[in-house]
Scaffold this motif. Structure first.
Motif, PDB file in Angstrom:
ATOM      1  N   ARG A  21     -28.627  -7.959   9.883  1.00  0.00           N
ATOM      2  CA  ARG A  21     -26.442  -8.093   9.365  1.00  0.00           C
ATOM      3  C   ARG A  21     -26.405  -8.779  10.360  1.00  0.00           C
ATOM      4  O   ARG A  21     -25.401  -9.410   9.973  1.00  0.00           O
ATOM      5  N   ALA A  25     -24.264 -12.090   9.870  1.00  0.00           N
ATOM      6  CA  ALA A  25     -22.833 -13.033   9.983  1.00  0.00           C
ATOM      7  C   ALA A  25     -22.971 -13.369  10.308  1.00  0.00           C
ATOM      8  O   ALA A  25     -20.874 -13.611  11.353  1.00  0.00           O
ATOM      9  N   ALA A 198     -18.919   3.471  11.765  1.00  0.00           N
ATOM     10  CA  ALA A 198     -19.677   3.059  11.819  1.00  0.00           C
ATOM     11  C   ALA A 198     -20.917   3.163  11.198  1.00  0.00           C
ATOM     12  O   ALA A 198     -21.955   3.725  11.587  1.00  0.00           O
ATOM     13  N   ASN A 390     -24.866  -3.729   3.122  1.00  0.00           N
ATOM     14  CA  ASN A 390     -24.104  -4.948   3.455  1.00  0.00           C
ATOM     15  C   ASN A 390     -22.803  -5.135   4.045  1.00  0.00           C
ATOM     16  O   ASN A 390     -21.843  -6.236   3.981  1.00  0.00           O
ATOM     17  N   ASN A 391     -21.937  -3.334   3.692  1.00  0.00           N
ATOM     18  CA  ASN A 391     -20.499  -3.763   4.251  1.00  0.00           C
ATOM     19  C   ASN A 391     -20.169  -2.482   4.485  1.00  0.00           C
ATOM     20  O   ASN A 391     -19.161  -2.850   5.849  1.00  0.00           O
ATOM     21  N   CYS A 392     -21.329  -1.901   5.274  1.00  0.00           N
ATOM     22  CA  CYS A 392     -21.058  -1.050   6.333  1.00  0.00           C
ATOM     23  C   CYS A 392     -20.894  -1.280   7.711  1.00  0.00           C
ATOM     24  O   CYS A 392     -20.489  -0.593   8.124  1.00  0.00           O
ATOM     25  N   GLU A 394     -19.450  -3.809   9.097  1.00  0.00           N
ATOM     26  CA  GLU A 394     -18.367  -4.752   9.463  1.00  0.00           C
ATOM     27  C   GLU A 394     -17.999  -4.146  10.705  1.00  0.00           C
ATOM     28  O   GLU A 394     -17.125  -4.882  11.086  1.00  0.00           O
ATOM     29  N   PRO A 395     -17.737  -3.171  10.606  1.00  0.00           N
ATOM     30  CA  PRO A 395     -17.053  -2.125  12.250  1.00  0.00           C
ATOM     31  C   PRO A 395     -17.213  -2.612  12.991  1.00  0.00           C
ATOM     32  O   PRO A 395     -17.027  -2.934  14.051  1.00  0.00           O
ATOM     33  N   ILE A 397     -19.306  -4.933  13.678  1.00  0.00           N
ATOM     34  CA  ILE A 397     -19.567  -6.977  13.503  1.00  0.00           C
ATOM     35  C   ILE A 397     -18.095  -7.280  14.033  1.00  0.00           C
ATOM     36  O   ILE A 397     -18.148  -8.131  14.375  1.00  0.00           O
ATOM     37  N   ASP A 398     -17.362  -6.599  13.666  1.00  0.00           N
ATOM     38  CA  ASP A 398     -15.785  -7.111  14.400  1.00  0.00           C
ATOM     39  C   ASP A 398     -15.741  -7.222  15.541  1.00  0.00           C
ATOM     40  O   ASP A 398     -15.063  -7.584  15.983  1.00  0.00           O
ATOM     41  N   ARG A 401     -17.519  -9.651  16.817  1.00  0.00           N
ATOM     42  CA  ARG A 401     -17.114 -10.936  17.466  1.00  0.00           C
ATOM     43  C   ARG A 401     -15.629 -10.575  18.167  1.00  0.00           C
ATOM     44  O   ARG A 401     -15.494 -11.832  18.686  1.00  0.00           O
TER      45      ARG A 401
END
Length: 424
Positions: A21, A25, A198, A390-392, A394-395, A397-398, A401
């Motif tokens: 994942r 991203a 997360a 697919n979304n859990c 995101e914290p 991955i953020d 970034r």
């Protein structure tokens, strides 16, 4: 680039799921592993390629490591001496953790030297698990003057804990896989702004409820699964089944899995005269067989416990997989499980090491199909909202970034003479 450190690469299913994942991203990742995996649990083209480019730390090249250590004072300057001081005099849980930390500093010196020589940018060093590989990651980040972060689970935080307080202090962020973990880190000195929840999720596209109603003439089936080790609580499940049998309940129980306690569990089943009711498969449950296994059951039960050696489950994914396959689930009030099984809403919870409570919960669902159906439906809703892979993530991955942005040209460089503490 994010340098991601783990014990055995993508030999762990969760590492493979998470990294797939993260890369999807658009996050550039280099995977570093202490050792090669014994086997791959995924056979996709992506997994094969990721395994091929995983950089191994062991076996150690002794001559090259000696020269890396010899050059470390010149290459890393003051950061080497401060890390060395920490290895010998930092806060440690016991002498074994002290000795392991010194050894892992030596490994980190050689590993960091290789990264430095490669010329690759180091935006973040992140460790999945925080025991041995986490120590190498911490010292590697220390030497390279790079941000350090980690995800803790269970064994690494309890049974094999090592230098936890120093790792909390040095992290610019810590991934919490449950609210229990967040509270645990706060109690051990973490700052609230360091902590990011997360959840470890699952790919819901692999699982689905049964398409046909279960045959009412079939015997009620209790299913459980996992490695046959103490922390899974299978012994308590067998004792609870004995209570149900003594009450005259009609059921069968199947425990899917293999492990060191297989003989002990079978002996317990025989001793309690339950051989006609309980079976242990003795085989690990393959990913592609999980849905079929769950669809044969009426309830999923995993009564996790604290093992005598301090081991424990953090947030078992097998419970999620059972719920995603349409089963109501029962487990224990332990570590992160209450985040998933919210009592009377998305599942039922009992206290650990309480077979009588477990028997009552199983009997309750056995005789109340409406409750079982409601728990199943609510459980699937929670999975889609909070534990969907697919979304859990995101914290996390953020945060990656943000690290990439902070290390962009003109922002921050790796290996500067003056150590920099990154805050968020």
């Amino acid at each position: 680039m994010i340098h991601y450190v783990t014990q055995n690469g993508i030999g762990n299913a969760w590492v493979a799921n998470e990294l797939s994942r993260v890369e999807a991203a658009g996050i550039p990742v280099a995977l570093h592993a202490m050792r090669a995996p014994d086997k791959l649990l995924h056979d996709s083209d992506w997994a094969v390629a990721m395994n091929r480019r995983t950089e191994l730390m062991y076996p150690l090249p002794l001559v090259a490591m000696f020269f890396s250590l010899l050059a470390a004072p010149l290459r890393f300057r003051g950061r080497f001496f401060s890390a060395l001081w920490n290895a010998f005099f930092g806060r440690r849980e016991h002498i074994r953790a002290r000795l392991a930390g010194i050894a892992h500093l030596v490994v980190a010196v050689h590993w960091a030297t290789g990264i430095l020589k490669s010329g690759r940018k180091v935006s973040q060093i992140h460790s999945q698990w925080i025991n041995s590989c986490g120590t190498i990651a911490m010292y590697g980040a220390w030497l390279l003057d790079a941000p350090f972060s980690w995800t803790g689970h269970a064994t690494d935080l309890f049974r094999n804990r090592s230098a936890l307080l120093d790792k909390i202090e040095r992290a610019n962020f810590i991934i919490c896989i449950s609210t229990f973990h967040r509270d645990f880190y706060l109690k051990h000195g973490a700052r609230p702004e360091q902590l990011v929840i997360a959840y470890c999720g699952i790919d819901l596209s692999w699982f689905y409820p049964p398409t046909a109603a279960r045959d009412p003439n079939k015997v009620y089936r209790i299913v459980s699964s996992g490695r046959l080790v103490e922390k899974k609580g299978f012994s308590d499940l067998i004792d609870a089944c004995k209570i149900l049998a003594d009450r005259g309940e009609k059921f069968e129980c199947v425990i899917g899995g293999s492990g060191p306690l297989e003989a002990d569990l079978n002996a317990q089943i025989k001793r309690l005269d339950l051989a006609d009711r309980i079976s242990v498969t003795g085989k690990a449950l393959l990913q592609e067989k999980i849905v079929d296994f769950m669809h044969e059951g009426d309830v999923y039960v995993l009564p996790c416990v604290w093992a005598s050696d301090g081991d424990v489950d953090g947030l078992p994914q097998m419970i999620m997989e059972a719920m995603a396959s349409g089963l109501p689930a029962i487990s224990t009030r332990l570590v992160g499980i209450p985040d998933l099984l919210q009592h009377e809403d998305t599942g039922l919870l009992v206290d650990p090491n309480q077979p009588a409570q477990l028997a009552d919960a199983m009997a309750r669902l056995m005789h109340d199909p409406a409750l079982a159906a409601r728990l199943s439906e609510r459980g699937q809703q929670l999975l889609k909202k909070t534990f969907d892979l697919n979304n859990c993530l995101e914290p996390l991955i953020d945060k990656f970034r943000q690290s990439l942005s902070a290390s962009a040209p003109g922002q921050r460089s790796t290996g500067s003479a003056t150590p920099t503490r990154v805050t968020t």
